[in-house]
Design a protein around this motif. Structure first.
Motif, PDB file in Angstrom:
ATOM      1  N   ASN A  29     -27.088  -9.493 -19.217  1.00  0.00           N
ATOM      2  CA  ASN A  29     -27.514  -9.234 -17.841  1.00  0.00           C
ATOM      3  C   ASN A  29     -26.420  -9.531 -16.819  1.00  0.00           C
ATOM      4  OD1 ASN A  29     -30.003  -8.641 -18.982  1.00  0.00           O
ATOM      5  ND2 ASN A  29     -30.897 -10.606 -18.445  1.00  0.00           N
ATOM      6  N   ASN A  30     -25.384 -10.245 -17.234  1.00  0.00           N
ATOM      7  CA  ASN A  30     -24.291 -10.569 -16.318  1.00  0.00           C
ATOM      8  C   ASN A  30     -23.177  -9.532 -16.300  1.00  0.00           C
ATOM      9  OD1 ASN A  30     -25.349 -12.953 -15.277  1.00  0.00           O
ATOM     10  ND2 ASN A  30     -24.591 -14.137 -17.001  1.00  0.00           N
ATOM     11  N   TRP A  31     -23.170  -8.610 -17.267  1.00  0.00           N
ATOM     12  CA  TRP A  31     -22.103  -7.602 -17.262  1.00  0.00           C
ATOM     13  C   TRP A  31     -22.590  -6.197 -17.586  1.00  0.00           C
ATOM     14  CZ3 TRP A  31     -20.798  -4.764 -21.588  1.00  0.00           C
ATOM     15  CH2 TRP A  31     -21.272  -5.238 -22.807  1.00  0.00           C
ATOM     16  N   TRP A  32     -23.833  -6.031 -18.077  1.00  0.00           N
ATOM     17  CA  TRP A  32     -24.279  -4.694 -18.472  1.00  0.00           C
ATOM     18  C   TRP A  32     -25.660  -4.343 -17.932  1.00  0.00           C
ATOM     19  CZ3 TRP A  32     -26.142  -2.901 -23.893  1.00  0.00           C
ATOM     20  CH2 TRP A  32     -26.209  -1.505 -23.922  1.00  0.00           C
ATOM     21  N   VAL A 135     -19.134 -12.269 -12.260  1.00  0.00           N
ATOM     22  CA  VAL A 135     -20.334 -11.459 -12.485  1.00  0.00           C
ATOM     23  C   VAL A 135     -20.402 -10.437 -11.363  1.00  0.00           C
ATOM     24  CG1 VAL A 135     -22.855 -11.452 -12.615  1.00  0.00           C
ATOM     25  CG2 VAL A 135     -21.561 -13.348 -13.621  1.00  0.00           C
ATOM     26  N   ILE A 136     -20.373  -9.162 -11.723  1.00  0.00           N
ATOM     27  CA  ILE A 136     -20.524  -8.093 -10.740  1.00  0.00           C
ATOM     28  C   ILE A 136     -22.016  -7.816 -10.607  1.00  0.00           C
ATOM     29  CG2 ILE A 136     -20.033  -5.666 -10.236  1.00  0.00           C
ATOM     30  CD1 ILE A 136     -17.477  -6.014 -11.953  1.00  0.00           C
ATOM     31  N   PHE A 138     -25.519  -6.130 -10.433  1.00  0.00           N
ATOM     32  CA  PHE A 138     -25.927  -4.921 -11.162  1.00  0.00           C
ATOM     33  C   PHE A 138     -25.755  -3.666 -10.314  1.00  0.00           C
ATOM     34  CE2 PHE A 138     -29.026  -1.717 -12.425  1.00  0.00           C
ATOM     35  CZ  PHE A 138     -28.662  -1.544 -13.757  1.00  0.00           C
ATOM     36  N   GLU A 139     -26.118  -3.728  -9.059  1.00  0.00           N
ATOM     37  CA  GLU A 139     -26.061  -2.559  -8.179  1.00  0.00           C
ATOM     38  C   GLU A 139     -24.644  -2.032  -7.996  1.00  0.00           C
ATOM     39  OE1 GLU A 139     -27.440  -5.580  -7.285  1.00  0.00           O
ATOM     40  OE2 GLU A 139     -29.456  -4.973  -7.908  1.00  0.00           O
ATOM     41  N   GLU A 140     -23.637  -2.866  -8.263  1.00  0.00           N
ATOM     42  CA  GLU A 140     -22.241  -2.472  -8.071  1.00  0.00           C
ATOM     43  C   GLU A 140     -21.560  -2.039  -9.364  1.00  0.00           C
ATOM     44  OE1 GLU A 140     -20.137  -5.544  -5.931  1.00  0.00           O
ATOM     45  OE2 GLU A 140     -21.852  -5.852  -4.609  1.00  0.00           O
ATOM     46  N   ARG A 141     -22.276  -2.104 -10.486  1.00  0.00           N
ATOM     47  CA  ARG A 141     -21.698  -1.663 -11.767  1.00  0.00           C
ATOM     48  C   ARG A 141     -21.848  -0.160 -11.875  1.00  0.00           C
ATOM     49  NH1 ARG A 141     -25.220  -5.924 -15.156  1.00  0.00           N
ATOM     50  NH2 ARG A 141     -24.722  -7.703 -13.829  1.00  0.00           N
ATOM     51  N   ASN A 142     -20.778   0.523 -12.159  1.00  0.00           N
ATOM     52  CA  ASN A 142     -20.830   1.986 -12.303  1.00  0.00           C
ATOM     53  C   ASN A 142     -20.557   2.381 -13.719  1.00  0.00           C
ATOM     54  OD1 ASN A 142     -21.409   2.355  -9.625  1.00  0.00           O
ATOM     55  ND2 ASN A 142     -19.266   2.474  -9.038  1.00  0.00           N
TER      56      ASN A 142
END
Length: 142
Positions: A29-32, A135-136, A138-142
């Motif tokens: 949950n911290n990277w995917w 930790v990015i 979630f909303e900013e992970r593309n």
């Protein structure tokens, strides 16, 4: 014919830490994922939730603690459904060589190519998570 995605990267962290980050929901949950559940045990089911529309399931199809874990998709969109993705780990240069695979895609269409790019970006996020504690959201992970 099937199509496959492969990415290798060196992460300056122990194989145990990398294994935990790719197998335990509190790390996934911290990277995917937005939220996930599952236990790193052979044949157990994982829920990979990204949004209400992307609420997927897979099962652990291969497992060697701190060395490898592979997941066979069991419920996902039509492109991901026949696929298996996995993480193989090898100690190297004081860190861990992560060898990622996402295999058995039925075509090399836009979604396949986009997923390959996304995996590269996410795996870089995993590297930064393990090496720098970053930790990015979630909303900013593309």
């Amino acid at each position: 014919m099937s199509y496959n995605i492969y990415h290798n990267l060196l992460i300056k962290s122990s194989s145990k830490n990398v294994f935990d980050a790719v197998s335990k929901p509190e790390h996934l949950n911290n990277w995917w994922t937005l939220k996930s559940s599952g236990t790193p045990k052979l044949n157990t089911e994982y829920n990979l939730n990204f949004t209400d529309d992307y609420n997927w399931f897979c099962r652990v199809s291969e497992l060697k603690r701190n060395t490898s874990i592979h997941f066979k998709m069991t419920d996902a969109d039509k492109d991901w459904a026949p696929t298996t993705f996995g993480f193989d780990l090898e100690p190297k240069d004081g860190g861990t060589l992560l060898m990622f695979s996402h295999i058995n895609w039925e075509g090399d269409d836009h979604h396949f190519k986009h997923s390959s790019f996304c995996w590269a970006m996410l795996l870089n996020g995993l590297k930064n998570y393990l090496e720098k504690g970053k930790v990015i959201p979630f909303e900013e992970r593309n």
